[in-house]
Design a protein around this motif. Sequence first.
Motif, PDB file in Angstrom:
ATOM      1  N   ARG A  13       1.591  -0.965   0.144  1.00  0.00           N
ATOM      2  CA  ARG A  13      -0.120   0.214  -0.198  1.00  0.00           C
ATOM      3  C   ARG A  13       0.672   1.326  -0.070  1.00  0.00           C
ATOM      4  O   ARG A  13       0.492   2.187  -0.537  1.00  0.00           O
ATOM      5  CB  ARG A  13      -0.616  -0.114   1.170  1.00  0.00           C
ATOM      6  N   LYS A  14       1.833   0.825   0.805  1.00  0.00           N
ATOM      7  CA  LYS A  14       2.871   2.663   0.675  1.00  0.00           C
ATOM      8  C   LYS A  14       3.373   2.435  -0.874  1.00  0.00           C
ATOM      9  O   LYS A  14       3.763   3.548  -1.094  1.00  0.00           O
ATOM     10  CB  LYS A  14       4.323   2.253   1.504  1.00  0.00           C
ATOM     11  N   TYR A  15       4.098   1.576  -1.088  1.00  0.00           N
ATOM     12  CA  TYR A  15       3.928   1.656  -2.958  1.00  0.00           C
ATOM     13  C   TYR A  15       3.644   1.802  -4.016  1.00  0.00           C
ATOM     14  O   TYR A  15       4.197   2.140  -5.243  1.00  0.00           O
ATOM     15  CB  TYR A  15       5.181   0.889  -3.266  1.00  0.00           C
ATOM     16  N   PHE A  16       2.110   0.626  -3.574  1.00  0.00           N
ATOM     17  CA  PHE A  16       1.466   0.393  -5.565  1.00  0.00           C
ATOM     18  C   PHE A  16       0.148   1.466  -5.504  1.00  0.00           C
ATOM     19  O   PHE A  16      -0.459   1.369  -4.100  1.00  0.00           O
ATOM     20  CB  PHE A  16       1.785  -0.496  -5.244  1.00  0.00           C
ATOM     21  N   ASP A  17      -0.384   1.763  -5.954  1.00  0.00           N
ATOM     22  CA  ASP A  17      -1.798   2.371  -6.575  1.00  0.00           C
ATOM     23  C   ASP A  17      -2.943   1.743  -5.591  1.00  0.00           C
ATOM     24  O   ASP A  17      -2.188   0.031  -6.356  1.00  0.00           O
ATOM     25  CB  ASP A  17      -1.924   3.189  -7.675  1.00  0.00           C
ATOM     26  N   ALA A  18      -3.746   2.151  -4.887  1.00  0.00           N
ATOM     27  CA  ALA A  18      -4.841   1.161  -5.150  1.00  0.00           C
ATOM     28  C   ALA A  18      -5.247   0.377  -5.905  1.00  0.00           C
ATOM     29  O   ALA A  18      -5.086  -0.819  -5.597  1.00  0.00           O
ATOM     30  CB  ALA A  18      -5.829   2.117  -4.641  1.00  0.00           C
ATOM     31  N   CYS A  19      -5.575   1.018  -7.045  1.00  0.00           N
ATOM     32  CA  CYS A  19      -5.729  -0.426  -7.773  1.00  0.00           C
ATOM     33  C   CYS A  19      -4.638  -1.818  -7.930  1.00  0.00           C
ATOM     34  O   CYS A  19      -5.207  -2.758  -8.395  1.00  0.00           O
ATOM     35  CB  CYS A  19      -6.001   0.182  -9.743  1.00  0.00           C
ATOM     36  N   TRP A  20      -4.022  -1.705  -7.189  1.00  0.00           N
ATOM     37  CA  TRP A  20      -2.534  -3.039  -7.782  1.00  0.00           C
ATOM     38  C   TRP A  20      -2.611  -3.883  -5.736  1.00  0.00           C
ATOM     39  O   TRP A  20      -1.884  -4.270  -5.805  1.00  0.00           O
ATOM     40  CB  TRP A  20      -1.826  -2.198  -8.105  1.00  0.00           C
ATOM     41  N   HIS A  21      -3.843  -3.278  -4.867  1.00  0.00           N
ATOM     42  CA  HIS A  21      -3.407  -3.583  -3.615  1.00  0.00           C
ATOM     43  C   HIS A  21      -4.434  -4.949  -3.909  1.00  0.00           C
ATOM     44  O   HIS A  21      -4.780  -5.227  -4.343  1.00  0.00           O
ATOM     45  CB  HIS A  21      -4.043  -3.142  -3.017  1.00  0.00           C
ATOM     46  N   SER A  22      -3.592  -6.261  -2.794  1.00  0.00           N
ATOM     47  CA  SER A  22      -3.723  -6.856  -2.670  1.00  0.00           C
ATOM     48  C   SER A  22      -5.403  -7.621  -1.454  1.00  0.00           C
ATOM     49  O   SER A  22      -5.065  -6.800  -0.063  1.00  0.00           O
ATOM     50  CB  SER A  22      -2.779  -8.784  -2.350  1.00  0.00           C
ATOM     51  N   TYR A  50      13.057  -7.596 -23.073  1.00  0.00           N
ATOM     52  CA  TYR A  50      11.342  -6.719 -23.767  1.00  0.00           C
ATOM     53  C   TYR A  50      10.383  -7.242 -24.942  1.00  0.00           C
ATOM     54  O   TYR A  50      10.462  -6.509 -25.090  1.00  0.00           O
ATOM     55  CB  TYR A  50      12.220  -4.555 -23.537  1.00  0.00           C
ATOM     56  N   GLN A  51       9.076  -7.610 -24.175  1.00  0.00           N
ATOM     57  CA  GLN A  51       8.110  -8.016 -25.682  1.00  0.00           C
ATOM     58  C   GLN A  51       7.341  -7.299 -25.766  1.00  0.00           C
ATOM     59  O   GLN A  51       6.558  -7.275 -26.708  1.00  0.00           O
ATOM     60  CB  GLN A  51       7.466  -9.088 -24.153  1.00  0.00           C
ATOM     61  N   GLY A  52       7.197  -6.013 -25.245  1.00  0.00           N
ATOM     62  CA  GLY A  52       5.923  -5.331 -25.787  1.00  0.00           C
ATOM     63  C   GLY A  52       5.153  -4.431 -24.481  1.00  0.00           C
ATOM     64  O   GLY A  52       5.592  -4.554 -23.170  1.00  0.00           O
ATOM     65  N   SER A  53       4.406  -3.949 -24.596  1.00  0.00           N
ATOM     66  CA  SER A  53       3.637  -2.479 -23.760  1.00  0.00           C
ATOM     67  C   SER A  53       2.091  -2.868 -24.458  1.00  0.00           C
ATOM     68  O   SER A  53       1.786  -3.093 -25.157  1.00  0.00           O
ATOM     69  CB  SER A  53       3.575  -1.359 -23.127  1.00  0.00           C
ATOM     70  N   PHE A  54       1.490  -2.831 -22.532  1.00  0.00           N
ATOM     71  CA  PHE A  54      -0.078  -2.924 -22.663  1.00  0.00           C
ATOM     72  C   PHE A  54      -0.676  -2.044 -21.908  1.00  0.00           C
ATOM     73  O   PHE A  54       0.051  -1.200 -20.919  1.00  0.00           O
ATOM     74  CB  PHE A  54      -1.060  -4.208 -22.594  1.00  0.00           C
ATOM     75  N   ARG A  55      -1.994  -1.011 -21.766  1.00  0.00           N
ATOM     76  CA  ARG A  55      -2.270  -0.194 -21.033  1.00  0.00           C
ATOM     77  C   ARG A  55      -3.455  -1.196 -19.868  1.00  0.00           C
ATOM     78  O   ARG A  55      -3.360  -1.892 -20.187  1.00  0.00           O
ATOM     79  CB  ARG A  55      -3.586   0.484 -21.664  1.00  0.00           C
ATOM     80  N   ALA A  56      -3.636  -1.284 -18.535  1.00  0.00           N
ATOM     81  CA  ALA A  56      -3.995  -1.457 -17.518  1.00  0.00           C
ATOM     82  C   ALA A  56      -4.447  -0.480 -16.332  1.00  0.00           C
ATOM     83  O   ALA A  56      -3.045   0.201 -16.231  1.00  0.00           O
ATOM     84  CB  ALA A  56      -3.331  -2.570 -17.054  1.00  0.00           C
ATOM     85  N   HIS A  57      -5.390  -0.065 -16.152  1.00  0.00           N
ATOM     86  CA  HIS A  57      -5.566   0.979 -14.947  1.00  0.00           C
ATOM     87  C   HIS A  57      -4.768   2.282 -15.088  1.00  0.00           C
ATOM     88  O   HIS A  57      -4.565   3.587 -14.241  1.00  0.00           O
ATOM     89  CB  HIS A  57      -5.187   0.758 -13.729  1.00  0.00           C
ATOM     90  N   GLY A  58      -4.870   2.389 -16.702  1.00  0.00           N
ATOM     91  CA  GLY A  58      -4.842   3.323 -17.049  1.00  0.00           C
ATOM     92  C   GLY A  58      -3.556   3.749 -17.812  1.00  0.00           C
ATOM     93  O   GLY A  58      -2.850   5.416 -17.357  1.00  0.00           O
ATOM     94  N   LYS A  59      -2.517   3.231 -17.274  1.00  0.00           N
ATOM     95  CA  LYS A  59      -1.228   3.767 -17.317  1.00  0.00           C
ATOM     96  C   LYS A  59      -0.290   2.350 -18.363  1.00  0.00           C
ATOM     97  O   LYS A  59      -0.762   1.314 -18.046  1.00  0.00           O
ATOM     98  CB  LYS A  59      -0.164   3.608 -16.243  1.00  0.00           C
ATOM     99  N   GLU A  60       1.177   2.878 -18.925  1.00  0.00           N
ATOM    100  CA  GLU A  60       1.567   2.083 -19.822  1.00  0.00           C
ATOM    101  C   GLU A  60       2.185   0.734 -18.814  1.00  0.00           C
ATOM    102  O   GLU A  60       2.995   1.286 -18.185  1.00  0.00           O
ATOM    103  CB  GLU A  60       2.390   2.202 -20.402  1.00  0.00           C
ATOM    104  N   MET A  61       2.196  -0.583 -18.968  1.00  0.00           N
ATOM    105  CA  MET A  61       2.848  -1.476 -18.648  1.00  0.00           C
ATOM    106  C   MET A  61       3.994  -2.222 -19.512  1.00  0.00           C
ATOM    107  O   MET A  61       3.357  -2.354 -20.824  1.00  0.00           O
ATOM    108  CB  MET A  61       1.926  -2.847 -18.088  1.00  0.00           C
TER     109      MET A  61
END
Length: 200
Positions: free
Chosen positions: A24-33, A162-173
Amino acid sequence: MKDPAYTIDCARILDIVPMLNLERKYFDACWHSEAALICKLIEQEPMMFRVCKVNGKVKGYYWVFPLEHSIWNKIITGEMSEGELVKHIRSFDEPELYLYISSVIVDQTDKLHKNYTKALVYDFGRRFVLGRKSNAPDVRAIGAFTISEGGRRLMERAKFSYQGSFRAHGKEMKSWAIDCRTLAQQSVSEHQQRQVRKIA
């Protein structure tokens, strides 16, 4: 500054709260477990969760999930969400595993955070890449996607492709992968080079 004695071991139920506090300290809420899910997964296969501790306090961890190739590929390319992968986790005893690195987090406020990162990377290599024991997992390839600059640097330093990029939760992964044999050869080569530099 002298390094404190730290240990790396499989996570236990009592480690869930401090692990999720770091998340929770380092990741946005959308990534919380969810704590209940992590508890279930630790009970299912504790080797998926490795924690670095100093005097019993969690300083960092990494999470990996053993998958079959098709599921692994969908996860690292964004075709499948992390939430769906829990239905597809395999046992480390099964053949032809593909590891997905879900998370690597170290407490950045600790002055020795780089030491903990190195210790976790070494533990990962010893446990999943360089295992020569008959009971070592049969890992064929390793993959991840990164959501932070620190993650990207870690993948690049380990020479993941590097395999490429995709978008998730409004950000580029950014997606990364490497064949386990290639990673093992790189690790051995780098160790030999360090030994040569020490002698010189």
